[in-house]
Design a protein around this motif. Structure first.
Motif, short mmCIF file in Angstrom:
data_model
loop_
_atom_site.label_atom_id
_atom_site.label_comp_id
_atom_site.label_asym_id
_atom_site.label_seq_id
_atom_site.Cartn_x
_atom_site.Cartn_y
_atom_site.Cartn_z
N SER A 275 11.21 23.17 -9.18
CA SER A 275 11.93 22.38 -10.20
C SER A 275 11.09 21.24 -10.74
N TYR A 276 10.15 20.73 -9.94
CA TYR A 276 9.40 19.55 -10.35
C TYR A 276 7.90 19.80 -10.47
N ASP A 277 7.47 21.05 -10.36
CA ASP A 277 6.08 21.40 -10.55
C ASP A 277 5.70 21.25 -12.01
N ARG A 278 4.67 20.45 -12.30
CA ARG A 278 4.22 20.24 -13.68
C ARG A 278 2.97 21.07 -13.98
N GLY A 279 2.50 21.85 -12.98
CA GLY A 279 1.29 22.63 -13.18
C GLY A 279 0.04 21.79 -13.00
N ASN A 280 -1.14 22.43 -13.03
CA ASN A 280 -2.43 21.75 -12.89
C ASN A 280 -2.54 20.97 -11.60
N GLY A 281 -1.92 21.49 -10.54
CA GLY A 281 -2.08 20.89 -9.22
C GLY A 281 -1.24 19.67 -8.96
N GLY A 282 -0.18 19.47 -9.74
CA GLY A 282 0.65 18.28 -9.51
C GLY A 282 2.10 18.49 -9.91
N GLY A 283 2.97 17.68 -9.33
CA GLY A 283 4.38 17.69 -9.66
C GLY A 283 4.91 16.27 -9.73
N MET A 284 6.05 16.09 -10.41
CA MET A 284 6.58 14.74 -10.57
C MET A 284 8.08 14.79 -10.77
N ALA A 285 8.76 13.81 -10.17
CA ALA A 285 10.18 13.59 -10.44
C ALA A 285 10.30 12.25 -11.15
N SER A 286 10.82 12.26 -12.36
CA SER A 286 10.94 11.03 -13.15
C SER A 286 12.05 10.14 -12.59
N ASN A 287 12.15 8.94 -13.14
CA ASN A 287 13.18 8.00 -12.68
C ASN A 287 14.57 8.55 -12.90
N SER A 288 14.80 9.15 -14.05
CA SER A 288 16.14 9.69 -14.33
C SER A 288 16.46 10.86 -13.41
N GLU A 289 15.45 11.68 -13.07
CA GLU A 289 15.68 12.79 -12.16
C GLU A 289 15.97 12.29 -10.75
N LEU A 290 15.25 11.25 -10.34
CA LEU A 290 15.51 10.67 -9.02
C LEU A 290 16.92 10.08 -8.96
#
Length: 324
Positions: free
Chosen positions: A101-116
Motif C-alpha cells: 500500500s505504501y511502496d513508492r518504487g525505486n527502493g523506497g516507501g512512504m506514508a504521508s501525514n494524512s495517511e498516518l
C-alpha cells in the motif's frame, strides 16, 4: 503474661474508641481519593503517546534496509479513562503498514501525514482526536537482496593508561553483511562502530556497541563486541645485519660494522618474540655510486607491525666495495 491475656490486650487495642475513629477516617480518605480519581479521569486531557509502527506483508524477495520498526509520537486528546488505557492497558495502540500500500518504487516507501492520521484514527478509539504526529511522515527503504560483506573497524577515542598501549584489537565479527541499493553498496568499503570514548584503562577492554550506518542501509549484525588488548610499553634495541640493495653481480659491499642497532619501543610480550630477521636495514649501491663518499647511508627498510619509534643507532657507516 498468659496467652489468653495477650489476645485480650490485642483485641482491646483494635476495638478501642481511638482505633475506631482512625478506621473511619481512613475509610473516608480512601473514598474521597476514589471520587477524586473518577472526577479527574472523566476530564479531557492531551497526552503524547509513543505508538510503534511496523511494515508488514513484505514480499519474499524484498529486504528492508531501514529499521523495520519505528515509533510515532502522537499527541491525542480524550477522556482520562481512555488515555489511561492507552498508556497502561493490555491492548495498546500500534500501527502495521502494508508494504504494497505504501511502496513508492525505486527502493523506497512512504506514508504521508494524512495517511498516518487515517491509520491512527482506525487504531484509536472513536472519541480520540489526533492533535499532532511526529515525525510528520514515515519512510522505509528496501532492496531485492543486494548485499556485500565488508570489514568492521572501530571509531572514537580509546586511550589506555600512561605506559600502556593497545597492542591489538579483536572483533566478535570482523566483517558484516551490508544491504543497500547498488549505488550505496559500491560506496561502502568499511563499517565503523559508533563513536567510542574510553580513557585510562590497563587491562583488556571489551565493549559491546552498535555499528554506525545510514538510515537506508541495513547491517547484519548491528551490534558487535570489540576487545582492546593492552601491553606495557618498554624501550629495547636489537642488532640487525646490514644488507646492500641494487648491487650488481660480481660485487660485494662490506660495511664496518656489519651490524647496526635498531632502537624501538614495543610491548613486553612482543619483544620476547622478536628476531633480527624481522627488521631490514639496507645500504643502496646506486646511491653510493652517485654520491661518492667514505661513508654510506643506512635505511630502516622494514619494521614489524606493532613496533613504535624505530630508529637506527647510526645512519652512516664506513664501507668497502670488493669484487667477488
Amino acid at each position: 503474661m498468659e496467652e489468653g491475656g495477650i489476645f485480650k490486650t490485642i483485641k482491646n487495642f483494635l476495638f478501642s474508641n481511638l482505633n475506631k475513629q482512625l478506621g473511619i477516617f481512613l475509610f473516608f480518605l480512601l473514598l474521597s481519593a476514589v471520587f477524586w480519581l473518577i472526577i479527574t479521569l472523566n476530564e479531557t486531557f492531551e497526552k503524547e503517546l509513543k505508538i510503534p509502527v511496523t511494515v508488514g506483508n513484505i514480499p519474499r524477495n524484498v529486504v528492508l534496509t531501514s529499521t523495520p520498526t519505528d515509533t510515532l509520537r502522537v499527541v491525542v486528546r480524550d477522556k482520562g479513562w481512555t488515555i489511561f488505557a492507552y498508556l497502561y492497558g493490555e491492548n495498546r495502540p500500534m500501527l502495521k503498514m502494508n508494504f504494497k500500500s505504501y511502496d513508492r518504487g525505486n527502493g523506497g516507501g512512504m506514508a504521508s501525514n494524512s495517511e498516518l492520521k487515517r491509520m491512527l484514527e482506525q487504531a484509536l478509539e472513536s472519541s480520540s482526536k489526533v492533535i499532532s504526529i511526529k515525525p510528520e511522515k514515515l519512510n522505509f527503504f528496501y532492496n531485492n537482496g543486494e548485499r556485500k560483506r565488508v570489514p568492521v573497524s572501530w571509531a572514537g577515542r580509546v586511550i589506555p593508561e600512561q605506559l600502556y598501549f593497545i597492542s591489538h584489537v579483536t572483533y566478535s565479527h570482523d566483517s558484516v553483511e551490508v544491504y543497500a541499493s547498488k549505488e550505496k553498496l559500491d560506496s561502502i568499503h568499511v563499517v565503523y562502530s559508533e563513536q567510542l570514548n574510553y580513557v585510562g584503562f590497563r587491562d583488556t577492554l571489551t565493549v559491546t556497541c552498535n555499528l554506525s550506518h545510514a538510515s537506508d542501509v541495513k547491517v547484519v549484525p548491528e551490534r558487535i563486541a570489540i576487545s582492546f588488548h593492552t601491553d606495557v610499553l618498554t624501550e629495547e634495541s636489537i642488532s640487525v645485519p646490514i644488507h646492500c640493495i641494487n648491487l650488481p653481480e660480481g660485487k660485494v659491499l662490506r660495511t664496518f660494522p656489519a651490524k647496526v642497532k635498531v632502537n624501538f619501543v614495543a610491548g613486553i610480550s612482543q619483544i620476547r618474540t622478536l628476531k633480527a630477521e624481522d627488521f631490514s636495514v639496507v645500504a643502496d649501491y646506486r646511491e653510493i655510486m652517485l654520491y661518492a663518499s667514505d661513508k654510506c647511508n643506512l635505511y630502516l627498510q622494514r619494521v614489524p607491525e606493532g613496533i613504535n619509534r624505530a630508529t637506527l643507532s647510526t645512519k652512516q657507516v664506513d664501507y668497502l666495495i670488493e669484487d667477488e
